[in-house]
Design an enzyme around this catalytic site. Structure first.
Site, PDB file in Angstrom:
ATOM      1  N   THR A  19     -49.886 -60.876   7.913  1.00  0.00           N
ATOM      2  CA  THR A  19     -48.942 -60.599   6.820  1.00  0.00           C
ATOM      3  C   THR A  19     -47.637 -59.984   7.303  1.00  0.00           C
ATOM      4  O   THR A  19     -46.611 -60.120   6.640  1.00  0.00           O
ATOM      5  CB  THR A  19     -49.589 -59.651   5.796  1.00  0.00           C
ATOM      6  N   CYS A  20     -47.663 -59.299   8.421  1.00  0.00           N
ATOM      7  CA  CYS A  20     -46.422 -58.700   8.920  1.00  0.00           C
ATOM      8  C   CYS A  20     -45.408 -59.770   9.296  1.00  0.00           C
ATOM      9  O   CYS A  20     -44.197 -59.533   9.258  1.00  0.00           O
ATOM     10  CB  CYS A  20     -46.715 -57.834  10.147  1.00  0.00           C
ATOM     11  N   PHE A  21     -45.901 -60.945   9.657  1.00  0.00           N
ATOM     12  CA  PHE A  21     -45.012 -62.031  10.086  1.00  0.00           C
ATOM     13  C   PHE A  21     -45.021 -63.199   9.096  1.00  0.00           C
ATOM     14  O   PHE A  21     -44.474 -64.261   9.399  1.00  0.00           O
ATOM     15  CB  PHE A  21     -45.434 -62.537  11.478  1.00  0.00           C
TER      16      PHE A  21
END
EC number: 2.3.2.26
Length: 886
Positions: free
Chosen positions: A853-855
């Site tokens: 989710t960070c990317f």
């Protein structure tokens, strides 16, 4: 009759007539045996005979005088009647009539002449006519019948003189006698719209006989005589009914039963179309009051029109009426789609597309696409809402055929024309499909915003091409959309709004984007935000105690702390916050604020949030409201989205705008109905209320009366003051009952977000600013997508992924989006970092997809079939909470 000779019979009739005349004029009845007395009456009033009204230039009437004297007095001259002018006849009287009777005959004659002239000039417009009088016959004592005066018939008939018209036409056109029959037929067609005949009775009333109709139209001669002005402005037309392709309109007669209006002129105009002009719907001549209807047909489904009218009498035209209500034709099944086309043909798949047809007023809910191998049997290959499909059930070296139909709530269209495609045995890198014409459609382009470069770009939803200049077909498409939006503007109660100077307003999306960027710039300056945001504020919480842990932390934070970037740490989870955990925390925390146990916000009947009416104004509870406002302000500052869809009233209170009684319906429909009933009805001896409400004291838990105004508990509600009571009670329900809670909420919000910066937004824009876009458009996500590994936008597994996203229900789309990005909302200006699909070449075909989710990244195994991919992604999004895999 009426010759100049003198006979005994005539003398006898003259004496009878003379006595009758004297009697009618109430003269002293003379003695029969006293001729000398009669002679002295020579100066008595004259008695005119009907001869004077029958066409003689001058008639001498004799009165009784001594035999040695003979006196004659000329009668007053009179014009010939219209009837006499046509027929050239006159008649002597058979009886002597009084002056009143003769005046009555003359008045009727004048009215009849006037009506005949009206028929000739304003009904037949000077066309040669035949006039025929019908003479009434009364029985005589001898058993025979006696004709009345030819100049005073009971009825006069007027029709077009077709022979004279034909004669005139032959003289002009040179038609010979042998062609007379053809001319007669042409004349019938040419003059068929004229009345079949008109008749004028002896009091001047006109009956107009319309061809093919049994009922005649009556025009009152007395009203015609008094006509001095054109008709007044008619009432606007009204809508009788609508169908798929027609609208029935009606209008009221404006002649008040006199029949003097000889033409109704009805016009129509398509609503909202900038190029639309007023057109003639119908011209009705000699319409009766039971015939004031017209059906406008051959219209498009779900198209809107307005109507207006004017009418005419012999004086002139009336003013144009006001416009009617908007009439919209009914919706219909969709049009037949155009032929399917393919953008990619490989030995193991065909990527098929079709353009959405006109939906005819009802949204297309489903497409059904069927296919077959040439020579085989049709089979349904796809059913769903997408306008494309990847058919992987093909074999190289064969030909296939495809058809598609569209379905809406009104029915289904026909199948499109069949599309045939040859599937090759091997991939030919030089093979190209010429579908350039199909790809040059405006709706296939998507306008997007590049946050990094701060500029627009355009994305083609089939080819995946990007360009920085707007394509011509896209520009034309947007113009057509604007016209279509204007056509439907009646749904919002008016035409398209104009900007200053009368120019069309800026595109709402562009205008909102400009406001938003200015807002964030001004927000940073107002807060004197530090440029270096490397200093983080740790938010370490338990997922099971999300609300209480967050509340306890933020109750100790000041404004300086809130300006720092948060780093979320979920106890017991391995996830590292590089953005994904922050998005998840904001969404989860905002949802916890509407939990009933917290008594902060409560969902109204439509699901939107208002301040909980059961909340208490205790210090502990007010602290929760301040925390809720702080979280909203922090989310705005960090450009994060929440799940807090407020009611319209709540947005107005946040913006400091007035709340009206109509807004109450959204949160308390029962109270709204009661207050509306009070305003519409007499409440005397019905309502026994005072200007107060019953509330529960948060400390003592006892009920008490709260006055709505000074000394309100002792002031009764009456018919005279009910308006004030309704206003105060509405304000209490929407605002004053939760005033302390609202002030605490705004205090927390204004720690980072000043009120004057929010006031530039509309309610709809605030909703987007707080909660983001709920509509998940797969093509919009594709525009911000990058690919890693040995796949690209045309790879089969990628095409399947987009097909799956298009076909998912809204809830599943949100779950998939949250699985990949940490948030179930689409960013307002695209993903940052970009949405990422990565080739899972190191994964087996039976594994679940992975997400970072960070990317904003999803890693897809190389699934062998669409069905397998669908199953694996479904399991992944249904069974993921927390960030153990991140």
């Amino acid at each position: 009759m009426g010759g100049a000779g003198s006979t005994a019979k005539e003398n006898s009739q003259e004496k009878v007539g003379r006595r009758k005349s004297l009697q009618d004029h109430k003269l002293e009845r003379p003695e029969i045996d006293s001729p000398s007395k009669l002679g002295r009456r020579a100066s008595a009033p004259e008695a005119r005979t009907p001869a004077s009204a029958a066409g003689g230039d001058e008639v001498l009437l004799s009165v009784i005088v001594p035999e040695e004297e003979e006196v004659s007095t000329p009668a007053r001259p009179r014009k010939k009647s219209m009837f006499e002018s046509v027929f050239g006849k006159s008649s002597s009287p058979s009886l002597y009539l009084s002056i009143e009777e003769l005046d009555d005959i003359e008045e009727r004659q004048r009215l009849r002449d006037q009506s005949i002239r009206y028929v000739l000039d304003y009904i037949y417009y000077g066309v040669p006519c035949k006039i025929k009088g019908i003479i009434s016959k009364s029985p005589t004592r001898g058993g025979g019948k006696e004709e009345s005066l030819p100049s005073d018939p009971d009825m006069t008939f007027i029709t077009i003189d077709m022979h004279e018209v034909a004669k005139n036409k032959r003289e002009v056109t040179g038609v010979i006698n042998a062609e007379a029959d053809i001319v007669a037929v042409d004349l019938n067609d040419e003059f068929g719209f004229y009345p079949e005949a008109c008749s004028v009775d002896k009091i001047g009333d006109i009956l107009v006989s319309i061809r093919g109709e049994k009922v005649q139209r009556r025009i009152l001669g007395s009203a015609l005589d008094n006509l001095r002005e054109a008709p007044t402005e008619p009432n606007r037309p009204y809508i009788v009914g609508t169908e798929v392709d027609k609208i029935t309109i009606g209008w009221e007669a404006t002649d008040e039963g006199t029949g003097l209006v000889d033409q109704y002129h009805i016009e129509y105009k398509e609503v909202g179309h900038n190029l639309s002009e007023w057109k003639v719907a119908v011209v009705k001549e000699w319409a009766r009051e039971d015939d004031l209807l017209h059906v406008l047909d051959h219209l498009m489904p779900c198209s809107s029109y307005i109507f207006r009218m004017k009418c005419r009498n012999k004086i002139g035209w009336s003013p144009i009426s006001k416009e009617s209500d908007v009439a919209t034709t009914d919706a219909a099944p969709p049009d037949t789609p155009n032929k399917i086309f393919a953008s990619k043909v490989n030995p193991d798949m065909v990527h098929l597309h079709w353009h959405a047809p006109r939906d005819n007023g009802a949204r297309i809910t489903c497409y059904v696409m069927r296919g077959k191998q040439v020579g085989g049997i049709w089979q349904e290959r796809y059913s769903g809402g997408a306008d494309s499909y990847v058919d992987a059930e093909v074999e190289g070296g064969n030909k296939y055929m495809y058809e598609v139909r569209a379905i809406n709530s009104c029915g289904k269209s026909n199948f499109s024309q069949a599309f045939t495609v040859s599937v090759p045995l091997v991939v030919d890198p030089n093979a190209k499909i010429d579908v350039s014409e199909e790809l040059r459609k405006g709706h296939l382009w998507l306008e997007c915003w590049d946050q990094r470069d701060e500029r627009n770009f355009w994305f083609h939803t089939i080819t995946g091409n990007r360009q920085l200049t707007p394509p011509p077909e896209w520009t034309e498409y947007k113009q057509n959309l604007k016209l279509e939006k204007a056509r439907n503007s009646h749904m919002r109660g008016g035409e398209e709004k104009k900007g200053e100077g009368g120019e069309e307003d800026v595109d709402p999306v562009v205008r909102f984007r400009m406001k938003r960027f200015k807002f964030f710039k001004d927000l940073r300056e107002w807060n004197r935000a530090p440029k270096d945001r490397t200093k983080l504020i740790d938010v370490k919480i338990r997922r099971s105690h999300l609300f209480t842990d967050s509340l306890n932390l933020f109750s100790h934070y000041g404004r300086t702390d809130l300006l720092r970037k948060p780093k979320i740490i979920f106890s017991g989870e391995d996830g590292i916050d590089s953005g994904g955990l922050t998005k998840d925390w904001f969404l989860a925390l905002s949802r916890s604020l509407s939990v009933d146990a917290q008594k902060i916000f409560k969902a109204a009947s439509n699901g939107h949030l208002e301040i909980h009416q059961g909340s208490e104004a205790t210090p502990q509870q007010l602290q929760k409201f301040k925390f809720a406002g702080t979280i909203l302000g922090k989310a705005l500052y960090e450009r994060q989205f929440l799940d807090m869809p407020f009611t319209k009233i709540m947005y107005k209170l946040v913006l400091g705008k007035d709340v009206g009684i109509d807004d109450l319906k959204e949160v308390d429909e029962t109270l709204h109905k009661s207050l509306c009933w009070m305003m519409e009805n007499d409440v005397t001896d019905v309502i026994y209320e005072t200007f107060s409400v019953t509330v529960i004291d948060p400390v003592t838990k006892k009920s008490e009366e709260m006055p709505l105004c000074e000394d309100g508990e002792n002031r009764d509600v009456t018919e005279a003051n009910k308006g004030e009571y309704v206003k105060l009670l509405g304000e209490w329900r929407t605002h004053f009952s939760v005033m302390q809670q609202l002030e605490s909420f705004k205090e927390g919000l204004n720690m980072l977000i000043p009120e004057h910066l929010l006031n530039q937004f509309t309610i709809q824009e605030l909703e987007l600013l707080f909660n983001g876009k709920k509509n998940i458009d797969s093509d919009e996500i594709r525009a911000y997508t990058i690919y890693q590994g040995k796949i690209d936008g045309g790879s089969k597994v990628v095409l399947w992924f987009w097909q799956l996203l298009r076909d998912m229900e809204v809830e599943d789309k949100m779950k998939l989006l949250k699985f990949v990005t940490g948030s179930d909302r689409v960013p307002l200006d695209g993903f940052h970092p970009p949405f990422n699909i990565t080739d899972g070449e190191d994964m087996t075909g039976d594994m679940l997809p992975r997400a970072h989710t960070c990317f904003n990244q999803i890693v897809l195994p190389r699934y062998k079939a669409y069905r397998i991919m669908k199953e694996k992604i479904k399991v992944a999004i249904e069974n993921t909470e927390g960030f153990d895999l991140s």
